[in-house]
Design a protein around this motif. Sequence first.
Motif, PDB file in Angstrom:
ATOM      1  N   PHE A 217      60.948   3.790  80.480  1.00 19.47           N
ATOM      2  CA  PHE A 217      59.550   3.403  80.425  1.00 19.47           C
ATOM      3  C   PHE A 217      58.797   3.884  81.668  1.00 19.47           C
ATOM      4  O   PHE A 217      57.586   4.094  81.636  1.00 19.47           O
ATOM      5  N   LYS A 218      59.524   4.047  82.770  1.00 24.23           N
ATOM      6  CA  LYS A 218      58.879   4.405  84.022  1.00 24.23           C
ATOM      7  C   LYS A 218      58.710   5.912  84.175  1.00 24.23           C
ATOM      8  O   LYS A 218      58.041   6.379  85.082  1.00 24.23           O
ATOM      9  N   LEU A 219      59.334   6.684  83.287  1.00 22.61           N
ATOM     10  CA  LEU A 219      59.315   8.127  83.431  1.00 22.61           C
ATOM     11  C   LEU A 219      58.185   8.752  82.639  1.00 22.61           C
ATOM     12  O   LEU A 219      57.803   8.273  81.582  1.00 22.61           O
ATOM     13  N   PHE A 220      57.654   9.836  83.148  1.00 26.84           N
ATOM     14  CA  PHE A 220      56.684  10.612  82.389  1.00 26.84           C
ATOM     15  C   PHE A 220      57.392  11.643  81.523  1.00 26.84           C
ATOM     16  O   PHE A 220      56.881  12.054  80.492  1.00 26.84           O
ATOM     17  N   MET A 221      58.569  12.075  81.956  1.00 28.25           N
ATOM     18  CA  MET A 221      59.341  13.022  81.180  1.00 28.25           C
ATOM     19  C   MET A 221      60.684  12.393  80.847  1.00 28.25           C
ATOM     20  O   MET A 221      61.292  11.723  81.677  1.00 28.25           O
ATOM     21  N   SER A 222      61.150  12.604  79.607  1.00 28.16           N
ATOM     22  CA  SER A 222      62.441  12.063  79.226  1.00 28.16           C
ATOM     23  C   SER A 222      63.069  12.966  78.185  1.00 28.16           C
ATOM     24  O   SER A 222      62.375  13.582  77.378  1.00 28.16           O
ATOM     25  N   THR A 223      64.397  13.061  78.203  1.00 26.25           N
ATOM     26  CA  THR A 223      65.129  13.947  77.299  1.00 26.25           C
ATOM     27  C   THR A 223      65.788  13.123  76.192  1.00 26.25           C
ATOM     28  O   THR A 223      66.455  12.126  76.462  1.00 26.25           O
TER      29      THR A 223
ATOM     30  N   PHE B  52      67.043  10.315  69.398  1.00 25.77           N
ATOM     31  CA  PHE B  52      68.065   9.438  69.962  1.00 25.77           C
ATOM     32  C   PHE B  52      68.055   9.581  71.481  1.00 25.77           C
ATOM     33  O   PHE B  52      67.897  10.689  72.002  1.00 25.77           O
ATOM     34  N   GLU B  53      68.254   8.469  72.175  1.00 24.11           N
ATOM     35  CA  GLU B  53      68.598   8.612  73.585  1.00 24.11           C
ATOM     36  C   GLU B  53      69.935   9.339  73.656  1.00 24.11           C
ATOM     37  O   GLU B  53      70.793   9.174  72.788  1.00 24.11           O
ATOM     38  N   LYS B  54      70.110  10.164  74.657  1.00 26.53           N
ATOM     39  CA  LYS B  54      71.251  11.081  74.694  1.00 26.53           C
ATOM     40  C   LYS B  54      72.583  10.362  74.518  1.00 26.53           C
ATOM     41  O   LYS B  54      73.439  10.806  73.760  1.00 26.53           O
ATOM     42  N   ASN B  55      72.778   9.248  75.187  1.00 25.26           N
ATOM     43  CA  ASN B  55      74.068   8.578  75.095  1.00 25.26           C
ATOM     44  C   ASN B  55      74.172   7.653  73.884  1.00 25.26           C
ATOM     45  O   ASN B  55      75.185   6.984  73.692  1.00 25.26           O
ATOM     46  N   ALA B  56      73.133   7.615  73.048  1.00 28.28           N
ATOM     47  CA  ALA B  56      73.195   6.841  71.806  1.00 28.28           C
ATOM     48  C   ALA B  56      73.448   7.739  70.595  1.00 28.28           C
ATOM     49  O   ALA B  56      73.645   7.238  69.490  1.00 28.28           O
ATOM     50  N   PHE B  57      73.440   9.051  70.818  1.00 27.31           N
ATOM     51  CA  PHE B  57      73.648   9.998  69.713  1.00 27.31           C
ATOM     52  C   PHE B  57      75.147  10.206  69.504  1.00 27.31           C
ATOM     53  O   PHE B  57      75.812  10.867  70.297  1.00 27.31           O
ATOM     54  N   GLN B  58      75.667   9.613  68.442  1.00 29.52           N
ATOM     55  CA  GLN B  58      77.088   9.738  68.124  1.00 29.52           C
ATOM     56  C   GLN B  58      77.276  10.988  67.267  1.00 29.52           C
ATOM     57  O   GLN B  58      77.321  10.928  66.032  1.00 29.52           O
ATOM     58  N   GLU B  59      77.376  12.113  67.946  1.00 31.28           N
ATOM     59  CA  GLU B  59      77.331  13.415  67.272  1.00 31.28           C
ATOM     60  C   GLU B  59      78.366  13.538  66.158  1.00 31.28           C
ATOM     61  O   GLU B  59      78.021  13.885  65.020  1.00 31.28           O
TER      62      GLU B  59
ATOM     63  N   GLU C 160      68.858  18.973  72.213  1.00 31.19           N
ATOM     64  CA  GLU C 160      68.223  18.138  73.232  1.00 31.19           C
ATOM     65  C   GLU C 160      66.812  18.656  73.491  1.00 31.19           C
ATOM     66  O   GLU C 160      66.573  19.863  73.496  1.00 31.19           O
ATOM     67  N   LYS C 161      65.902  17.726  73.670  1.00 32.70           N
ATOM     68  CA  LYS C 161      64.506  18.105  73.829  1.00 32.70           C
ATOM     69  C   LYS C 161      63.847  17.162  74.828  1.00 32.70           C
ATOM     70  O   LYS C 161      64.055  15.955  74.781  1.00 32.70           O
ATOM     71  N   THR C 162      63.067  17.730  75.724  1.00 32.23           N
ATOM     72  CA  THR C 162      62.392  16.938  76.742  1.00 32.23           C
ATOM     73  C   THR C 162      60.933  16.762  76.377  1.00 32.23           C
ATOM     74  O   THR C 162      60.244  17.720  76.011  1.00 32.23           O
ATOM     75  N   PHE C 163      60.459  15.516  76.448  1.00 32.63           N
ATOM     76  CA  PHE C 163      59.087  15.194  76.071  1.00 32.63           C
ATOM     77  C   PHE C 163      58.382  14.508  77.220  1.00 32.63           C
ATOM     78  O   PHE C 163      58.997  13.857  78.060  1.00 32.63           O
TER      79      PHE C 163
END
Length: 300
Positions: free
Chosen positions: A20-26, A67-74, A92-95
């Motif tokens: 929530f505190k970040l302006f950019m997140s992957t 998905f948050e990266k560590n929530a993606f059960q590939e 992976e994509k950064t927004f």
Amino acid sequence: AAAFLLMHEFPTFANIQNSFKLFMSTFVELKISPLSFSKQERLLPLVSQWNHAGHYKRHGEKWIFYFEKNAFQEEEITQSLKDENVTYEWAEKTFKLDPNLNWNGMYQPVAINDYCYIRTPIHPADSNTCKHQITIIPTMTFGMGDHITTKLMLKEMEDISFENEVVLDVGTGTGILGIVALKEGAKEAVGIDIDPLSPLNAANNAKLNEVVLKTEHATISELKERVGAQYILANISTPSHLESVEDYYFHLKNGGILILSGILDTDLAKIKAAFEPNGFEFINATEEAGWLAVTFVKTH
């Protein structure tokens, strides 16, 4: 007795507070297409179990999940999609998280005056002084309170004291109305819906907001025990309301309040004609863009 679903465990969203505190997140972006209607019906129960942080549909034929990266059960997710013989791709994509309410063109947070601010876990927290900050994981069939009828219900709720009262939320969807009532101090809230995916999602959303919402896959006529509600909140449709007059009466305490939405302004006369001779007194109707929230009190 009715079998209610009480959620005691809910998947955590790693680093939500930090994101929530970040302006950019992957995030991991997963695209599934093309999807026929029958294929969508088959996939709905599957995708409802995923620990995703957001989604949207494109032209009804492409589903995009984040998905948050560590929530993606590939391995698990991709194998299930292979089993269903659907085409997919992920990366992976950064927004940039936009504090002015947008996030990648997906759901926007919903603000109801200073009363309630509804967001997904990946939206930034509201910077103003809204009384309630509600976090919702939308499903593929329910949104997050952005429809006019839900907003009308929340605006009506703003002027109600739910402290120590029992609330029945008919057509609970993602559980928003029941959750807000519980945050307002209701001692118990029951959410029911005819969509089989709703009870689990609504109970999970309640857990995410640190309240307990009892949920059941049922119509109001299928409830076996009288709820004895002081408030019934029913955001469904005019035909369903007309079929449920006796059920609303049965589950509402004497002097209890019934708030209905999902009603077009052209249907007000038929709603009043059905309820007023059957133990309900009309209080008011609030209109927005052709939709109504209609309030009755049970008189005897």
